[in-house]
Scaffold this active site. Structure first.
Site, mmCIF file in Angstrom:
data_model
loop_
_atom_site.group_PDB
_atom_site.id
_atom_site.type_symbol
_atom_site.label_atom_id
_atom_site.label_comp_id
_atom_site.label_asym_id
_atom_site.label_seq_id
_atom_site.Cartn_x
_atom_site.Cartn_y
_atom_site.Cartn_z
ATOM 1 N N TYR A 69 2.880 2.282 7.139
ATOM 2 C CA TYR A 69 3.705 3.109 8.019
ATOM 3 C C TYR A 69 2.851 4.130 8.745
ATOM 4 C CZ TYR A 69 8.012 1.491 5.744
ATOM 5 O OH TYR A 69 9.069 0.746 5.292
ATOM 6 N N ILE A 106 3.073 -7.705 3.522
ATOM 7 C CA ILE A 106 2.930 -6.510 4.347
ATOM 8 C C ILE A 106 4.298 -6.122 4.867
ATOM 9 C CG2 ILE A 106 1.985 -5.621 6.515
ATOM 10 C CD1 ILE A 106 -0.254 -7.905 5.996
ATOM 11 N N LYS A 107 4.581 -4.849 4.730
ATOM 12 C CA LYS A 107 5.848 -4.346 5.246
ATOM 13 C C LYS A 107 5.541 -3.361 6.354
ATOM 14 C CE LYS A 107 9.663 -1.400 3.981
ATOM 15 N NZ LYS A 107 9.860 -0.165 3.208
ATOM 16 N N VAL A 108 6.106 -3.616 7.548
ATOM 17 C CA VAL A 108 5.938 -2.684 8.667
ATOM 18 C C VAL A 108 7.305 -2.377 9.260
ATOM 19 C CG1 VAL A 108 3.585 -3.359 9.298
ATOM 20 C CG2 VAL A 108 5.531 -4.632 10.224
#
Lengths: 307, 307, 307, 307, 307
Positions: free
Chosen positions: C171, C203-205
């Site tokens: 983030y 991956i978290k965006v």
């Protein structure tokens, strides 16, 4: 072993027998052996103030062996010094007097407002040099104090596990404390409490003045009418601040301008129930004979022979 | 073992049997044994505020043994203190009441706007002293908070592996929080949540006011009409914030100006479903008989005998 | 095992079989099992935003067991939460759904412009609680980011050695990035790249906008005519930024103001080749039945049944 | 999760949630998922008896991938093998079935009367290969048994801390036990007890005969009239010997000379309340189709569909 | 805390407060709480003699929960068992009675003339299961004894550092001791001395006969006219052998053929100043009601109510 020493040892219920043995070595050596009183010779000024400022007035003091001899001749309970000074005499004087490894130190080539010290010795050093205790300085009031507390905590845990005693020099300093505050009665009592809560067996503080530095404290001192007028009053209070007298508290000489004044202070410490003194510059910064005489007059007071 | 204690233990499914054993020691000692309620005596004020401010009003409190006696006579569930105070009584009082080692501490010789604490005890200390739990303070809101969270995380992991319980004092402080914010209902609820998420078994927070400090929170409290008018309302909310009541939350006495006010607060905590109190200054800063009486009146309320 | 999952696992040639096993646990659980798509329920908002802001609108969410139930009923691939929330349900729900330990966290009682997080869980915690993966937040753009990268690197190395998967929440935040920049397409693509380079398996965006924040990047986007107009365009680009689609990239829901808008976004993610969503507030901040319905509509889209 | 699996997990109150998760992986995979019964494929005979004796009859079995396929096709709960066999397929079959690392092994190029095994795998191996459990053989009765007990103790402690399950093969052997004694009912019951006391989650013993080997035991079996006539009687007794049925006990196929005899034994195990079987040679020493058919007939019996 | 318990704790001056706390847990639990006497339920016979020989006569004892219940209902001071039995009940009974982890064990599937035991539990196990003490068997007289002494030394050091108590089962055995010698008065006294010298806090020996096994000892017993005729005489002597009564010595029931004979022995132990009994087979090998009655008659004798 005297009843008094036995009583003192009984206060340290969480110390293992090894630590008690080392405490009793400190309490049963020298002219004050068995009295429950201590006069310790500390020589870390070479590091703290530089060698010339420390030893030029009595150049014999440049030689590390001198201080062993001085402590022995005067009959001090122990000799406390940094690693180098101890390494330079520990073999020659092995078994002749209790040693305290001053484990942290700082120099004055730089003077931070919020001082810290470097760990310059280890528990392993203390063991291999035959020391009875480690010594550690904290500066309550410094922005660095929390880290210092953590360092002595770790060192003390290790020392205790290995049967050593722990001596804490608790000297308030820092950017929020002016010079007067450093020896204020409330601040010195607080410093003694902190050292005791950190698990010190022996606590060294400065001889306090009757000044009160913290507003919140002043209200209490006034309301509760805590006597702080005489040296004896103040010593009594500081000793009370160290677990109601159940921890050994000794005092550093302060700024006495004459021997008479020094001895007067000692009488005050004695009358207030203090456990003794740690006397550096007033001892090694004069000829050895004079120093021995002075130290023995101090000891006589603590032994009840010197009123 | 009472049904209630059994129920409470069932909430801690990830704790090993050792930790459950120590939680049950806390819940099954003293006058409130078996009720699921706790009144704990904490004495770290000598360190936090200085000895005179803490003990001069009742000088018996300078002596570390006094607090063990007070906790025993009053029938507290446990006694919590820093290393030095515990070391000074742990042998004499071994096995007589559960102890909590307050593992970090700070003094007020310096007052940072964003405070931190020093780790002044270890899990090994807690084990050798026979403690049932470690206690740890965090200051949510302080710029130092992230490091504090990391420190308690590491200490808690070690404690849990060794079968100890973990108590977190969660006290919001810091440069972005004014005095009023420190006890605001939204901030206290948040503090309880943080301690619970850190894996605390027992959480200690301040008794909150009806003030709401954070704008983003205020909108929610208003929109959802969360009741926060009475002490009981607020306690209920804070307990809900700690995993819907599935973590033990106890409260510190706050600023009660009289015994009646204090007892009124206790009734509020009790009625709101709080698990008890941690009462320091209101207990050891008065004569022991008075303190025992007051503490027992508090316990009677928690036992449902004192409405 | 489906061909698609087999293909996805083939991208992780340096992961050991233990990590592949845990990746497949994530990919083969719930309604999307075997599709190569993921919908994960994350509940760290109690810590990040405070309990009332997170749970008051649907108070069942104060109870840690609720989120396990919600994830199970909706058929999510996994449930991600901080230590406390996982500890409070891991025994009761052991073996019923894959867990992700959110290893670092921060609160919003203080809001630094350059935020950091505290490590509040460990790889050992993840193992003893039966987790399939660790989750870690980084803030590319923050002055603290380099330390965060080093922390996740160390944690990831340990996790991988023990056969766990590594999920990075990437983030962008920090004093050089305004609010608009945090979701700019160039910045989100960059964030995905950084997480991939750090060795993340998942991956978290954030779902990016068409804004371009960095001048140096804008020139390239314009010159190369990178399509960024639609959500699908932008998702496709971010997925490309994560090793040409050879790393699993999932998106957080963002600030959708209605369910229709959210589902429209999900369609965009699906059409752009995104691997799924992590949906926190939009799921646990409504009644469970509604949440389950919404999540299942989301899953239907990812399963190709919900165009 | 079925009620039966939930009940079984409840027996392991000292296991952490990670271990419970891995136990549930074993109990919830394959054709017997959720029944509380287990059929495990073990292939350590290449090591124990040599490759030709093990695989020549069905040469497909020389290939490590064959056994993964066999276990998958038949729907076994798990596949157990030494390090080499697992390393040779763990990536290809990652996530497709639970694996058990058989951590110790011995060959028969030398045949001690008092056998021992070598630790040929580690907990770290089990983790990096994605195993759900470690497996360990002990030889109660061997002069080497005490060292074997110490080895599994240490391995089990490490495995449990990392959230793995522990399977013990408890096979009485040694110079004081003749061949008949190795499967005597008293000795098999004793072997189950020892494994349970060592902290095993799953215990594998040989299917016992009605022979009683120890004089001291015979008196008790006769006096207490313990029923041992049928296979079901004996299985019931062995299960009782493993904490009154509160530990999972599975049986190895024994010396069945025909499929009918084998299935008869399985019916006996099922009727006696055994938790399942571990079937090696009877499965991989025939064509895969035949093996799958046989294993599924076995599973049907355990599922209650095959009386 | 009773004066007697306080006195007993005072004998253990080198134990840290943690160990004293755990000793006091043992001394202050159950019907004999505070008397300084102990009746402990040990159940390691399933391992030592096999499950059928141990439990068939009262099959409820196959269930590990039974023994927790029995110890609780009878009011025993503690329950001692191997790892598996403790793991199977430690969560369910957490906090309800003191546990002793029997750290080493052996089976009788093989009977060496010079027996040894395997270490089957660890200090870490004891801590995570909430035990108050570790228990360890030594076989003075066995050729393996020196290694056993070294093993208990290491385990005891670790246990003491972590605040646990140490119980040693000191059972002379070995190829140089015939059956009669194992319970000879000189040998039992010697066994008590060895356990005391090894640093045990609690010593368990067999109730000695008046036989003297060692020639060198016989001369002294005769010359010094050591009274060994009655049970009380012999118990008095064994207690004297364990540091003149300054270590807790308890006795195992021996081969009493009837309850009356057993109670007569208990009276002898009590009259001789023994500290109590450890009663296994005579308690769990009968119906629970009968066992509770018998154990309580035993306790009444130790409480001075049962002459």
């Amino acid at each position: 072993m005297s009843e008094r020493v036995r009583e003192i040892l009984s206060w340290y219920g969480s110390a293992n027998p090894g630590t008690l043995t080392n405490l009793s070595r400190l309490l049963n050596h020298g002219r004050l052996a068995g009295t429950g009183k201590l006069v310790i010779l500390p020589v870390d000024q070479g590091w703290e103030h530089g060698p010339a400022r420390s030893f030029a007035v009595n150049p014999a003091g440049y030689d590390p062996r001198y201080h062993f001899e001085l402590a022995l001749e005067a009959g001090c309970n122990a000799y406390a010094a940094p690693l180098g000074f101890l390494e330079a005499g520990a073999r020659e004087y092995a078994g002749r007097l209790p040693l305290i490894l001053k484990m942290n130190n700082r120099d004055s080539l730089r003077n931070e407002k919020d001082p810290h010290q470097a760990r310059t010795g280890s528990v392993q050093d203390a063991l291999r040099l035959g020391c009875a205790a480690i010594g550690f300085t904290i500066y309550p009031g410094s922005s660095e104090r929390l880290e210092m507390y953590e360092q002595i905590r770790a060192a003390a845990e290790e020392a205790k596990r290995h049967g050593l005693a722990v001596v804490i020099w608790s000297y308030p300093r820092g950017s929020d404390l002016d010079g007067k505050a450093e020896t204020a009665i409330d601040v010195c009592g607080y410093a003694a409490q902190i050292a005791a809560q950190l698990g010190a067996h022996i606590i060294k503080v400065k001889l306090p003045t009757s000044h009160i530095a913290q507003d919140a404290a002043r209200k209490v001192y006034e309301k509760e009418k805590i006597p702080i007028e005489t040296i004896a009053d103040r010593v009594k209070h500081v000793v009370q601040c160290a677990f109601a007298g159940r921890r050994i508290v000794i005092f550093s000489g302060g700024a006495a301008s004459s021997d008479d004044q020094l001895l007067e202070e000692i009488r005050g410490i004695h009358n207030g129930g203090g456990f003794g003194s740690i006397i550096g510059r007033n001892s090694f910064q004069r000829k050895k004979d004079d120093a021995v005489k002075l130290l023995q007059r101090v000891m006589d007071i603590y032994a009840g022979r010197g009123a």
